[in-house]
Scaffold this active site. Structure first.
Site, PDB file in Angstrom:
ATOM      1  N   CYS A  79       0.042   4.903   7.611  1.00 26.33           N
ATOM      2  CA  CYS A  79       1.122   4.330   8.422  1.00 26.33           C
ATOM      3  C   CYS A  79       1.249   5.083   9.754  1.00 26.33           C
ATOM      4  O   CYS A  79       0.341   5.022  10.578  1.00 26.33           O
ATOM      5  CB  CYS A  79       2.423   4.304   7.618  1.00 26.33           C
ATOM      6  SG  CYS A  79       3.616   3.215   8.383  1.00 26.33           S
ATOM      7  N   HIS A 167       0.778   1.279   2.750  1.00 30.57           N
ATOM      8  CA  HIS A 167       1.111   2.494   1.983  1.00 30.57           C
ATOM      9  C   HIS A 167       0.387   2.498   0.632  1.00 30.57           C
ATOM     10  O   HIS A 167       0.880   1.907  -0.326  1.00 30.57           O
ATOM     11  CB  HIS A 167       2.624   2.576   1.753  1.00 30.57           C
ATOM     12  CG  HIS A 167       3.376   2.955   2.985  1.00 30.57           C
ATOM     13  ND1 HIS A 167       3.631   4.259   3.329  1.00 30.57           N
ATOM     14  CD2 HIS A 167       3.894   2.199   3.987  1.00 30.57           C
ATOM     15  CE1 HIS A 167       4.286   4.306   4.475  1.00 30.57           C
ATOM     16  NE2 HIS A 167       4.459   3.064   4.894  1.00 30.57           N
ATOM     17  N   GLU A 169       0.313   4.755  -1.479  1.00 33.07           N
ATOM     18  CA  GLU A 169       1.014   5.580  -2.468  1.00 33.07           C
ATOM     19  C   GLU A 169       2.091   4.831  -3.234  1.00 33.07           C
ATOM     20  O   GLU A 169       2.591   5.325  -4.234  1.00 33.07           O
ATOM     21  CB  GLU A 169       1.613   6.822  -1.784  1.00 33.07           C
ATOM     22  CG  GLU A 169       2.806   6.579  -0.857  1.00 33.07           C
ATOM     23  CD  GLU A 169       2.407   6.123   0.551  1.00 33.07           C
ATOM     24  OE1 GLU A 169       1.278   5.607   0.709  1.00 33.07           O
ATOM     25  OE2 GLU A 169       3.229   6.241   1.476  1.00 33.07           O
TER      26      GLU A 169
END
Ligand code: XMP
Length: 506
Positions: A79, A167, A169
């Site tokens: 990001c 993202h 994660e």
């Protein structure tokens, strides 16, 4: 020595999640502030640049010199990390028309790229950015797009550097773990981070650091300090004395139960009755942060007194874990609550502090506990805040309020166990509200306390959701509390998630 990935933290809410995912993939990693890349770093196998609340175009945005990492290690920008890599190489980052938030599908994936291996053609990813990269610098090659974003992912030719604007994660990114695993493959990670390897390294390190020094450990009865105690006991044996303080803010009968459990573990435990000390210090104090600070300082005062009584004690051990460290030292400077393990320590302390679990997440602590052969009921115990019932009695604390809350809490927690709900819940407790409500009991009007029940699910306490407990269960507990706990005439259930609420009410 254990190899590691360094995550440079630009202040994103999800930086911790990146660390958790890497650890789930059995790779050790550490989060450091964006501008604190360690000099002479050893055993670093790769770098991740996190997201950020800033836009790269903000005057206050974090813009470190990346020359000590780029080209020297494999790098993955996520990001803001991806946008900053592009921006700092002469690319353009601009505000999108409406930003890109939530789910998106990848298109035109370069399946030959090392980062995008096995990610399919239309994987769902999670986006959360207002800005977007509108022009990539030379040598940056797009490896995936979305309907709205041309460069959802790119690589830099001639370097082992990648950027993703999504993202990986967060759970909603279906291919998140694949992308992170692909990056770890580029880093040639050996995946040797396991509870057993942690225990071995930690015990070795503790033996070297502590030698024949004496240590006292602050036990709270929770899983963190218990695991910490067993680990230290393995390292220094009889040089460890555990201190368990009854601050008058524990759960009902907790003091006796905990002392019994620890003695069973072969630990040398001293139980200290400091109820009167804490009640005096807390008298009339209503402000939550002041209460926390008083309780935190009270603990330290008692430990120091106990240490002085025992000659030659040099170290104070605490079961601080990673989320406490990260939440207390947020790089953007927003401190939500000062967790006493970290925030409340006095600046001058006569004992040296040792925190063997400070880099572990809660689920890792539990795995370490199992590896140390500790009993399940100790390992599965719900988290309980250091300041105890002190932050669940809203407003000032008195012994009578503690009695009311202990009785109500005991009914709720025992009920959860009886109904086999305890293990489905991350944490539960009762809160005593600073309001009285009107009720009727028999023919009498009552004007008494209201308590709130709180039960949440979570994986790491950073986010949490309230649990939809069965109505029949809630009805039974409410009935039992109102009938049995003198001083309570109303029970409510807390249906707030974190964020925007927090788990504790104070
Ligand atoms: P919040 O209320 O911040 O809580 O959502 C997150 C987790 O931390 C626990 N907690 C504390 N633990 N000292 C602690 O050791 C504290 O001061 C403290 N405050 C909150 C809380 O119970 C939950 O598990």
């Amino acid at each position: 020595m254990l190899e590691k990935i360094i995550i440079l933290d630009f202040g994103s809410q999800t930086t911790q999640l990146i660390a958790r995912r890497l650890r789930e993939l059995s790779v050790y990693c550490e989060i450091v502030p964006y501008n604190k890349f360690p000099e002479n770093a050893q055993n670093v196998i790769g770098i991740i640049l996190s997201g950020s609340p800033f836009s790269v175009n903000d005057p206050g945005a974090f813009k470190p010199d990346l020359s000590s990492v780029r080209g020297k290690y494999p790098v993955l920008g996520i990001c803001y990390g991806a946008q900053y890599l592009a921006y700092s190489s002469g690319g353009k980052v601009e505000k999108g028309n409406s930003g890109e938030y939530g789910r998106a599908r990848l298109t035109s994936v370069d399946r030959n790229d090392s980062l995008m291996k096995n990610t399919g053609d239309t994987a769902q990813v999670w986006m959360s950015h207002g800005d977007t990269i509108t022009a990539l610098p030379e040598h940056f090659t797009v490896i995936a797009g979305t309907a709205d974003v041309k460069a959802a992912a790119y690589r830099i030719e001639g370097e082992k550097t990648w950027g993703v604007q999504f993202h990986p994660e967060v759970y909603h990114t279906e291919i998140g773990m694949t992308v992170l695993d692909n990056f770890l493959a580029v880093c040639k990670a050996k995946k040797n981070w396991t509870p057993a390897s942690f225990i071995e390294t930690a015990i070795d390190g503790l033996k070297k650091q502590l030698g024949n020094d004496k240590v006292i450990l602050a036990l709270s009865g929770g899983v963190d300090s218990s695991v910490c105690a067993v680990l230290l006991h393995r390292a220094v044996g009889k040089n460890l004395t555990c201190i368990f303080v009854d601050n008058g803010l524990l759960r009902k009968n907790e003091f006796e139960k905990v002392i019994h459990d620890y003695q069973h573990l072969g630990l040398n435990v001293a139980g200290i009755d400091a109820k009167a000390y804490f009640y005096t210090k807390l008298a009339g104090v209503t402000e939550p942060e002041r209460k926390r600070k008083i309780i935190g300082k009270g603990f330290i005062d008692i430990f120091e007194q106990e240490a002085q009584k025992r000659k030659d004690v040099k170290w104070l051990a605490q079961g601080t874990i990673y989320p406490d460290v990260i939440e207390s030292l947020s790089i953007t400077g927003t401190v939500i609550k000062s967790h006493h393990n970290v925030g409340g320590l006095p600046e001058k302390m006569n004992l040296k502090l040792i925190e063997p679990l400070r880099l572990l997440f809660k689920d890792e602590v539990r795995k370490v506990g199992r590896e140390l052969c500790m009993e399940e009921h100790l390992i599965k115990r719900h988290p309980f805040p250091g300041p105890g019932l002190g932050v669940r009695i809203l407003g000032s604390v008195t012994p009578e309020k503690v009695r009311i809350l202990q009785d109500a809490d005991d009914i709720f927690i025992s009920g959860l166990r009886e109904w086999n709900l305890y293990d489905q819940v991350w944490q539960a407790g009762v809160i005593l509200l600073p309001v009285n409500s009107v009720g009727v009991m028999g023919d009498e009007r009552t004007y008494e306390n209201v308590v709130a029940l709180r039960a949440v699910t979570s994986t790491d306490a950073m986010t949490a959701d309230w649990v939809a407990l069965p109505y029949e269960f809630l009805a039974k507990i409410s009935n039992e509390i109102i009938n049995k706990v003198r001083g309570v005439n109303r029970v409510v259930y807390d249906v707030s998630s974190k964020p925007p609420s927090t788990i504790e009410w104070e």
